[in-house]
Motif scaffolding. Structure first.
Motif, PDB file in Angstrom:
ATOM      1  N   GLY B 141       0.966  -1.528   0.099  1.00 42.73           N
ATOM      2  CA  GLY B 141       0.093   0.356  -0.250  1.00 42.73           C
ATOM      3  C   GLY B 141       0.645   1.355  -0.269  1.00 42.73           C
ATOM      4  O   GLY B 141       1.808   0.926   0.009  1.00 42.73           O
ATOM      5  N   THR B 142       0.065   2.297   0.083  1.00 44.23           N
ATOM      6  CA  THR B 142       0.545   3.556   0.143  1.00 44.23           C
ATOM      7  C   THR B 142       0.632   4.735   1.407  1.00 44.23           C
ATOM      8  O   THR B 142      -0.702   3.865   2.160  1.00 44.23           O
ATOM      9  CB  THR B 142      -0.089   4.620  -0.964  1.00 44.23           C
ATOM     10  OG1 THR B 142      -1.093   4.728  -0.740  1.00 44.23           O
ATOM     11  CG2 THR B 142       0.897   3.981  -2.138  1.00 44.23           C
ATOM     12  N   LYS B 143       1.114   5.315   1.675  1.00 48.86           N
ATOM     13  CA  LYS B 143       0.626   6.275   3.101  1.00 48.86           C
ATOM     14  C   LYS B 143      -0.731   6.494   2.886  1.00 48.86           C
ATOM     15  O   LYS B 143      -0.886   7.237   1.798  1.00 48.86           O
ATOM     16  CB  LYS B 143       1.636   7.556   3.475  1.00 48.86           C
ATOM     17  CG  LYS B 143       2.091   7.540   4.443  1.00 48.86           C
ATOM     18  CD  LYS B 143       3.280   8.640   5.321  1.00 48.86           C
ATOM     19  CE  LYS B 143       2.719   9.631   6.173  1.00 48.86           C
ATOM     20  NZ  LYS B 143       2.848   8.616   7.192  1.00 48.86           N
ATOM     21  N   GLY B 144      -1.314   6.490   3.727  1.00 48.53           N
ATOM     22  CA  GLY B 144      -2.763   6.912   3.719  1.00 48.53           C
ATOM     23  C   GLY B 144      -3.764   6.042   3.276  1.00 48.53           C
ATOM     24  O   GLY B 144      -4.743   6.521   3.662  1.00 48.53           O
ATOM     25  N   GLY B 166       4.546   2.024   9.285  1.00 50.64           N
ATOM     26  CA  GLY B 166       5.147   3.025   8.502  1.00 50.64           C
ATOM     27  C   GLY B 166       4.235   3.767   7.697  1.00 50.64           C
ATOM     28  O   GLY B 166       4.194   4.824   6.915  1.00 50.64           O
ATOM     29  N   LYS B 167       2.640   3.095   6.964  1.00 50.75           N
ATOM     30  CA  LYS B 167       2.309   3.768   5.854  1.00 50.75           C
ATOM     31  C   LYS B 167       1.061   4.141   6.720  1.00 50.75           C
ATOM     32  O   LYS B 167      -0.172   4.764   6.251  1.00 50.75           O
ATOM     33  CB  LYS B 167       2.064   2.589   5.042  1.00 50.75           C
ATOM     34  CG  LYS B 167       3.030   2.377   3.742  1.00 50.75           C
ATOM     35  CD  LYS B 167       2.693   1.076   3.280  1.00 50.75           C
ATOM     36  CE  LYS B 167       3.695   0.648   2.635  1.00 50.75           C
ATOM     37  NZ  LYS B 167       4.499  -0.902   2.316  1.00 50.75           N
ATOM     38  N   ALA B 168       1.007   4.038   8.023  1.00 48.47           N
ATOM     39  CA  ALA B 168      -0.233   5.034   8.769  1.00 48.47           C
ATOM     40  C   ALA B 168      -0.463   6.722   8.796  1.00 48.47           C
ATOM     41  O   ALA B 168       0.666   7.120   8.594  1.00 48.47           O
ATOM     42  CB  ALA B 168       0.030   3.962   9.951  1.00 48.47           C
ATOM     43  N   MET B 169      -1.719   6.970   8.380  1.00 48.24           N
ATOM     44  CA  MET B 169      -2.082   8.616   8.277  1.00 48.24           C
ATOM     45  C   MET B 169      -2.378   8.706   9.898  1.00 48.24           C
ATOM     46  O   MET B 169      -3.328   8.385  10.703  1.00 48.24           O
ATOM     47  CB  MET B 169      -2.498   8.920   7.387  1.00 48.24           C
ATOM     48  CG  MET B 169      -2.794  10.150   7.664  1.00 48.24           C
ATOM     49  SD  MET B 169      -4.684  11.001   6.389  1.00 48.24           S
ATOM     50  CE  MET B 169      -3.563  11.186   5.327  1.00 48.24           C
ATOM     51  N   ILE B 170      -1.763   9.616  10.576  1.00 50.87           N
ATOM     52  CA  ILE B 170      -2.054   9.480  11.779  1.00 50.87           C
ATOM     53  C   ILE B 170      -2.833  10.883  12.347  1.00 50.87           C
ATOM     54  O   ILE B 170      -2.683  11.970  11.688  1.00 50.87           O
ATOM     55  CB  ILE B 170      -0.669   9.416  13.757  1.00 50.87           C
ATOM     56  CG1 ILE B 170      -0.065   8.473  13.036  1.00 50.87           C
ATOM     57  CG2 ILE B 170      -1.749   9.618  14.450  1.00 50.87           C
ATOM     58  CD1 ILE B 170       1.392   8.222  13.918  1.00 50.87           C
ATOM     59  N   LEU B 171      -4.122  10.590  12.868  1.00 49.53           N
ATOM     60  CA  LEU B 171      -5.155  11.823  12.990  1.00 49.53           C
ATOM     61  C   LEU B 171      -5.337  12.314  14.143  1.00 49.53           C
ATOM     62  O   LEU B 171      -5.075  10.854  15.305  1.00 49.53           O
ATOM     63  CB  LEU B 171      -6.458  11.712  12.478  1.00 49.53           C
ATOM     64  CG  LEU B 171      -6.249  11.841  10.604  1.00 49.53           C
ATOM     65  CD1 LEU B 171      -7.907  11.369  10.276  1.00 49.53           C
ATOM     66  CD2 LEU B 171      -5.979  13.074  10.268  1.00 49.53           C
ATOM     67  N   HIS B 172      -5.605  13.227  14.997  1.00 42.98           N
ATOM     68  CA  HIS B 172      -5.731  13.117  16.337  1.00 42.98           C
ATOM     69  C   HIS B 172      -6.654  14.135  16.888  1.00 42.98           C
ATOM     70  O   HIS B 172      -6.520  15.089  15.935  1.00 42.98           O
ATOM     71  CB  HIS B 172      -4.787  12.418  17.649  1.00 42.98           C
ATOM     72  CG  HIS B 172      -3.884  13.794  17.417  1.00 42.98           C
ATOM     73  ND1 HIS B 172      -3.409  14.706  17.519  1.00 42.98           N
ATOM     74  CD2 HIS B 172      -2.522  13.928  16.517  1.00 42.98           C
ATOM     75  CE1 HIS B 172      -2.345  15.286  17.769  1.00 42.98           C
ATOM     76  NE2 HIS B 172      -1.538  14.878  16.823  1.00 42.98           N
ATOM     77  N   ASP B 173      -7.559  14.192  18.292  1.00 42.00           N
ATOM     78  CA  ASP B 173      -8.036  15.488  17.868  1.00 42.00           C
ATOM     79  C   ASP B 173      -7.863  16.342  18.371  1.00 42.00           C
ATOM     80  O   ASP B 173      -8.217  18.014  18.684  1.00 42.00           O
ATOM     81  CB  ASP B 173      -9.674  14.484  19.078  1.00 42.00           C
ATOM     82  CG  ASP B 173     -10.480  13.684  18.610  1.00 42.00           C
ATOM     83  OD1 ASP B 173     -10.519  13.868  17.381  1.00 42.00           O
ATOM     84  OD2 ASP B 173     -11.050  13.140  19.128  1.00 42.00           O
TER      85      ASP B 173
END
Lengths: 229, 743, 304
Positions: B141-144, B166-173
């Motif tokens: 996969g690709t990042k995101g 490695g390929k995770a996009m991190i979101l937080h409140d």
């Protein structure tokens, strides 16, 4: 020699921030059901009408035909933790038909759960409205200064929980205790002195409007009308 | 402590008990707090120290067990930040332990998304469902493709897992709430947040912060503010659009036009410089622009100009500025009322300037550098101005416009369908299987987001899992605090750490090379082994017993920047930010009007605020919902009179993104251009108590919900338009333009 | 000054509707029994039917009144604790004593009354009269000693309660006497009819007297409260102008006291049995409304 003990409390309202920690700590300590409280924090907001305002700010208010009308009052938010006053002359004890309400030697007013018949008379007589009927157990209950904790040498749960140390608990008969020092040094008041019950919970910086149950009450409870008969 | 000692302490009153400083507070807290006895057996209860995770303050708690039942949560008196005290939310945490509304088993959706048909599945099945998808992403996969969304920035095991993946996009409140502040401060002095040493301040100038009700360091901070105000006679002056509890208890409150705090701060800085009240040495040594340039720049910001913009009279601005400058040590505090705007970053920098020109940086009673232990390298992402700022709301709108195509959206203990601005759009996107192909929600409750998920995983609450933390110390002595499980996980719940470990093991080889931990405990032991002094006093067993450790002999060294400089490219306080200039923003602290706020004829600014007892994670806590379960629209009494609205009327609030209807209450404590409403209410999921519904359960209290008819309020998030500061990416929570109509 | 309450808790009433009903029923039977005993003591044979009617209703009403009292208790199975523990400062404790002593003596009195034993019925009438007064009088003290509520905590409360008890008792007996006369006068001689009419007339006159006394109590209570504390002022405004004004001023006092007493005072209207019946019914309703307003109006104003 054991000193004479008369437990009392000083609530320093200059320190109170209205966080309700005492209220929740009490619920946890005594498993108080929903809808009844042993201690609660009343919160009011008060201020002057614009014409009485100490300051006048030239607001450019798009809604006011005359901008000077939208001046700002000096306002404040006031808090008042309200709990059993453990009166020197408790009317609840006086009127209990079976003598289930009693005052210990150290001044803590208690209810004997094995004797109380739940006649509600003490609830009706208490000028502070601190007694309630537990909807789960059907017992009349109220703040008992966490007597089990006090006997074990711990302060009541609300006092322990208060994040700003606004509540102080101690022996009123001991001149060196913090409560005595505060009472002698600061300007203290009690609630409803006119009732001649001689409350032993003292307040520093008590405002008359927050202590007055009649200020703004109709507006606040208008949505609770349905609960009345 | 026995009774005699208590009597001595409580009644004998050594002078220490008069709280002359918060060091004595330590003594008082340790002597009286941290102990509970059983009401039934009168025996001391067993206490397990841990950390509260209901808000970012992370106070030290002790969970008290009677048998194996959690009966009470109290503050940990050894914790240097909260000193044995907890707010009502922390104390009510015990409601979560046996809440019948909690999720008990992993579940998979049957039928359409959001229809509410669920099938209970085993954890085995849940893992295999996720792993099959994650493996494909990991391998090709690709990042995101994998989006991980949590309440706060992930740290500890989940963080390590995500880095290894490695390929995770991190979101937080926190990106929505704090990133403007974080970025502004980071650009200016290299730290994301400072520590206000309010206990020693003589003057507290508060812009838009409401630390009497909520704050990032709530319990610890408010205790110190009160100490400062009572013992140091500190004056508190608040600039806020409405009469918050803080404003209502300040010595002076100025109702300021929304979003103009920066202008007032600049005018004050100007007054301070014109009157020669600044710290010349500090400015010359640590500012990255010449003093003359600063003087020249600030001279445009006269109090008169500020009066026009902010509505606060020039005389007041001048007076407060002078008072502030001469009552050193003094501190200017900023809050969400400043940073939650379209111009949040600029505003924040203006207020920082106010602290800096007085040399109030890292001195006793000033704005101090955060002092923490660096526990794990990867725990915080370095801020980067070059990357486009992202937040959960922006992510949703990008997905909607098909700019992003996530494969798996994994949400851990966050509730974007409710808490995102423009929450209706979030729900719509989450419902669309084409936009979000696979939605996994790991939470303790059936939140509004979980209702839309493909798979729901019950995660252990903060009472049931481990972790380690080193928050900035309010006493300026860094500490390490341990979170340890007080209870066994509820039903089939699993801690998020264990989910991450399990996933990594199943995904296989590559990921295990950089991520080897098999349990949270192993990770914590590894972390604390890097602190030699802690190892000396006992390390892991010490932390397990006390819950927190700090070096008792350490004295805070003030002016910590003198040895190493600030963590900015120039090593100085970057009043002039080259990095901002490069990106095409204003390099100097500046007031920029909020677009659309110029002409508000017939319109209002909707301001949302957090009530002091209801946090984002406490909606189903019975004791808190009992106190705060519905909200009103607060409006200025004069304005309401002109609009012919009566108190208690239901009015309709219309913004460009939606409408809602609520009863109105009047006050003089609000700016006439502002209407205010509380957040964190009006759930349509989450649990029975959050929705003000009765339910018969093992706990008789859940049937005593007396506010059923009053309802549970309304959430204003649906009308917040989801516009963020272009620099920081934080949501402009307080800029929504609305109209009011009576219905 | 603008005061806006942001948070306060709501308390349920301590004294419930059951107690208001209980107060009414106790007043009713106490009133009946006082009338009955007085009739016996006066000794005229023509009063005998009144005394007997009163006595029968005393038995009926007394036997249902404790039900309300017991169901109001949160621990009804512990009611007998009241006999074990006596607290001299509590009017409820006195009430327990009276509630036990009163039926005993009144029972004996009724027994002799129906045995037509004049001497003994008089003796036990004299003994049970103070108990009949106390059994209702104590309820006035119950409210009077609850110092939290200004509407209750007045010196006038016990006598006000007694007075209204007399009205309700007499109104009830008047209704019964009127009905009895209506159904029996055809079989009676003129003399007997005269006697009955005399009794009805007498009852009505006495009732009017108590009504005038009652209005005086209300007047003095309300006016004194205007010169009392803030709570009192607020409460009296509430019953005079506010939520309870319709019930208290119009239903209780105007319809329940003033109009019936006017009907009775004027000879023309007094002779009309229909108007007399209406007056008696209005008086009964008025007294019940008064109990209701006392109980709920007293508790309406918050204490915290």
């Amino acid at each position: 020699m054991e000193k004479e003990v008369r437990w009392g409390m000083v609530v320093d309202l200059r320190r109170c921030v209205g966080c309700h920690a005492c209220q929740v700590a009490c619920k946890a300590e005594h498993e108080v059901p929903l809808g009844v409280w042993r201690i609660w924090v009343k919160v009011i907001q008060k201020g002057y009408y614009p014409e009485m305002a100490a300051v006048s700010l030239p607001w450019d208010c798009p809604y006011c035909e005359r901008p000077e009308e939208a001046r700002y009052p000096r306002m404040q938010t006031l808090f008042l933790p309200w709990l059993c006053n453990h009166c020197e002359r408790p009317i609840c004890n006086t009127v209990c038909p079976v003598g289930a309400a009693y005052k210990r030697k150290d001044g803590i007013v208690l209810i004997d759960p094995h004797r109380c018949i739940g006649c509600n008379y003490c609830r009706a007589a208490c000028p502070y409205n601190v007694r309630f009927a537990n909807p789960i157990t059907g017992m009349i209950q109220k703040c008992d200064f966490c007597v089990h904790r006090v006997d074990a040498g711990l302060p009541p749960a609300c006092v322990e929980a208060c994040p700003t140390n606004a509540m102080v608990f101690g022996n009123l008969r001991d001149p060196s205790s913090k409560v005595s020092q505060l009472i002698s040094k600061e300007k203290v008041q009690v609630l409803k002195q006119i009732m001649a019950t001689f409350p032993q919970v003292y307040y520093i910086g008590l405002d008359k409007d927050v202590a007055d149950p009649l200020k703004g009450w109709e507006k606040h409870f208008y949505h609770k009308e349905y609960e009345r008969l | 402590m026995n009774r005699r000692e208590f009597l001595k302490l409580c009644l004998g009153a050594p002078p220490a008990l008069l709280f002359n400083s918060f060091f004595e507070l330590h003594a008082y807290a340790e002597a009286t707090g941290g102990k509970q006895i059983s009401r039934h057996t009168k025996k001391p209860l067993k206490g397990i120290p841990s950390l509260c995770q209901l808000c970012p303050a992370r106070c030290g708690i002790i969970g008290f067990l009677e048998g194996d039942q959690l009966v009470k949560i109290g503050g940990n008196p050894k914790h240097p930040n909260n000193l044995g005290k907890l707010c009502s939310r922390g104390l009510a945490g015990v409601n979560m332990a046996y809440d019948p509304d909690r999720l008990s088993s992993p579940m998979m959706r049957r039928g359409e998304r959001g229809k509410g048909h669920w099938e209970r599945i085993s954890w085995e099945r849940a893992y295999s469902e996720m792993v099959s998808r994650l493996k494909t992403i990991y391998q090709g996969g690709t990042k995101g493709d994998f989006v991980f969304h949590s309440e706060h920035e992930p740290y500890g095991i989940p963080r390590l897992f995500l880095d290894a993946f490695g390929k995770a996009m991190i979101l937080h409140d926190d990106q929505l709430h704090f990133s403007n502040r974080n970025l502004a401060q980071w650009l200016t002095w290299g730290e994301e947040r400072g520590v206000p040493d309010v206990a020693n301040s003589h003057y507290i100038l508060n812009f838009g912060s409401n630390f009497y009700e909520t704050h990032e360091d709530y319990t610890g901070l408010i205790g110190r503010v009160i100490e400062g105000r009572l013992t140091k006679k500190a004056k508190l002056v608040t600039f806020d659009v409405r009469l918050s509890y803080t404003a209502g208890n300040s010595n002076e409150w100025f109702p300021i036009t929304p979003g103009t705090d920066g202008m007032v701060a600049l005018a004050m800085a100007n007054v301070i410089i014109q009157d020669n009240l600044y710290d010349k040495n500090f400015i010359q040594r640590w500012f990255n622009i010449p003093f003359s340039q600063l003087v020249q720049y600030l001279s445009n910001y006269t109090p008169e100009a500020a009066e026009k913009v902010s509505g606060i009279s020039a005389a007041d601005i001048e007076r407060i500025a002078k008072e502030f400058a001469i009552s050193m040590p003094a501190i200017a505090i900023s809050g969400p009322g400043v940073s939650g705007h379209f111009n949040g970053v600029y505003n924040e920098r203006c207020i920082f300037l106010l602290n800096a020109i007085l040399g109030n940086i890292d001195i006793r009673g000033g704005y101090c550098l955060p002092r923490t232990y660096r526990l794990s390298r990867g725990d915080t992402t370095a801020l980067d101005l070059d990357k486009a700022p992202l937040n959960p709301q922006k992510f949703i709108s990008l997905v909607k416009r098909r700019k992003l195509t996530p494969k798996i959206y994994f949400i851990n203990e966050s509730n974007p369908a409710y808490s995102n601005p423009e929450s209706g759009l979030t729900s719509e996107v989450l419902k669309d299987e084409k936009l979000i192909p696979y939605l996994v929600v790991a939470d303790s409750y059936m939140t509004e987001t979980a209702m839309l998920a493909d798979m729901v995983l019950p995660v252990a609450s903060y009472l049931e899992r481990g972790g380690i933390d080193s928050s900035p110390s309010l006493d300026l002595i860094p500490f390490v605090a341990l979170q340890q499980p007080i209870l066994r996980p509820y039903a089939k719940s699993v801690p998020i750490d264990d989910i991450c470990i399990e996933l990594s093991q199943r995904i296989g080889s590559g990921i295990r090379r950089s991520f080897r931990f098999n349990s949270t405990e192993e990770y914590i032991k590894k972390v604390i082994s890097s602190i030699p002094k802690l190892e000396k006093v006992g390390g892991w067993p010490y932390l397990k017993e006390h819950g927190v450790w700090f070096d008792k002999d350490e004295k805070p060294r003030m002016r910590g920047y003198e040895s190493r400089g600030f963590k900015t490219p120039s090593g100085k306080i970057e009043i002039y930010s080259e990095r901002l200039r490069k990106k095409g923003f204003q390099p100097l602290p500046i007031y920029e009007p909020i677009p659309g706020h110029g002409d508000l004829k017939g319109k209002f600014v909707l301001v949302t605020y957090e009530p002091n007892v209801m946090g984002p994670k406490t909606a189903n806590f019975k004791w808190l919902a009992e106190i705060k379960h519905h909200n009103f629209i607060w409006i200025n009494r004069d304005v309401a009179k002109i609009l012919h609205i009566e108190e208690g009327d239901r009015v309709k609030i219309t913004a460009k993104t939606g409408t809602f209807v609520r009863e109105v209450r009047f006050t003089f404590g609000i700016h006439p251009r502002v209407v205010a409403i509380e957040r964190n209410l009006g759930h349509w999921g989450y649990g029975h108590i959050a929705q003000a519904k009765r339910i018969k359960s093992k706990d008789p209290n859940t049937y005593l919900v007396w506010w059923e008819k009053e309802g549970n309020g309304v959430s204003p998030n649906q009308v917040i338009p989801g516009e963020s500061d272009p620099i920081g990416g934080g949501e402009a929570w307080n800029d929504t333009i609305v109209t009011i109509s009576k219905i | 000054m603008e005061v806006q309450v942001l948070y306060n808790v709501f308390h349920h009433e301590a004294v419930s509707l059951l107690i208001a009903i209980y107060f009414h029923i106790v007043g009713l039977h106490a009133g009946c029994s006082i009338v009955s005993i007085t009739a016996t003591l006066l000794g005229k044979t023509e009063y005998k039917p009144v005394a007997k009617i009163g006595a029968i209703f005393v038995i009926i009403l007394f036997s249902i009144s404790p039900i309300f009292l017991l169901t109001d208790l949160f621990q009804p199975l512990r009611f007998w604790y009241l006999f074990l523990h006596f607290n001299p400062t509590s009017p409820l404790s006195w009430g327990t004593f009276f509630l036990c002593a009163y039926p005993t003596f009144t029972g004996i009195y009724i027994y002799f009354l129906f045995k037509n034993n004049v001497k003994w019925s008089k003796i036990f009438g004299v003994i049970s009269l103070p108990f009949a007064i106390s059994v209702h009088g104590y309820t006035g003290f119950v409210l009077g000693f609850a110092k939290a509520r200004v509407l209750w905590n007045t010196a006038v409360m016990p006598s006000y309660f007694l007075c209204s008890a007399m009205i309700s008792g007499m109104a009830f007996m008047l209704i019964v006497a009127l009905i009895r006369y209506r159904f029996t006068y055809k079989d009676k001689t003129v003399e007997e009819r005269e006697k009955d009419l005399h009794i009805i007339d007498l009852l009505a006159k006495w009732m009017a007297g108590f009504m005038i006394l009652n209005v005086f109590y209300v007047f003095s209570d309300i006016t004194v409260m205007y010169y009392h504390t803030e709570d009192a002022f607020e409460t009296v405004e509430l019953v005079r102008l506010g939520k309870f004004s319709f019930l208290y001023i119009w239903v209780d006092n105007v319809l329940g006291n003033i109009i019936p007493s006017l009907i009775i005072i004027f000879k023309k209207t007094r002779k009309s049995h229909l108007l007399l019946l209406i007056a008696a019914i209005l008086a009964s309703i008025g007294v019940f409304v008064m109990r209701y307003v006392m109980v709920f109006g007293g508790q309406y104003v918050p204490l915290s």
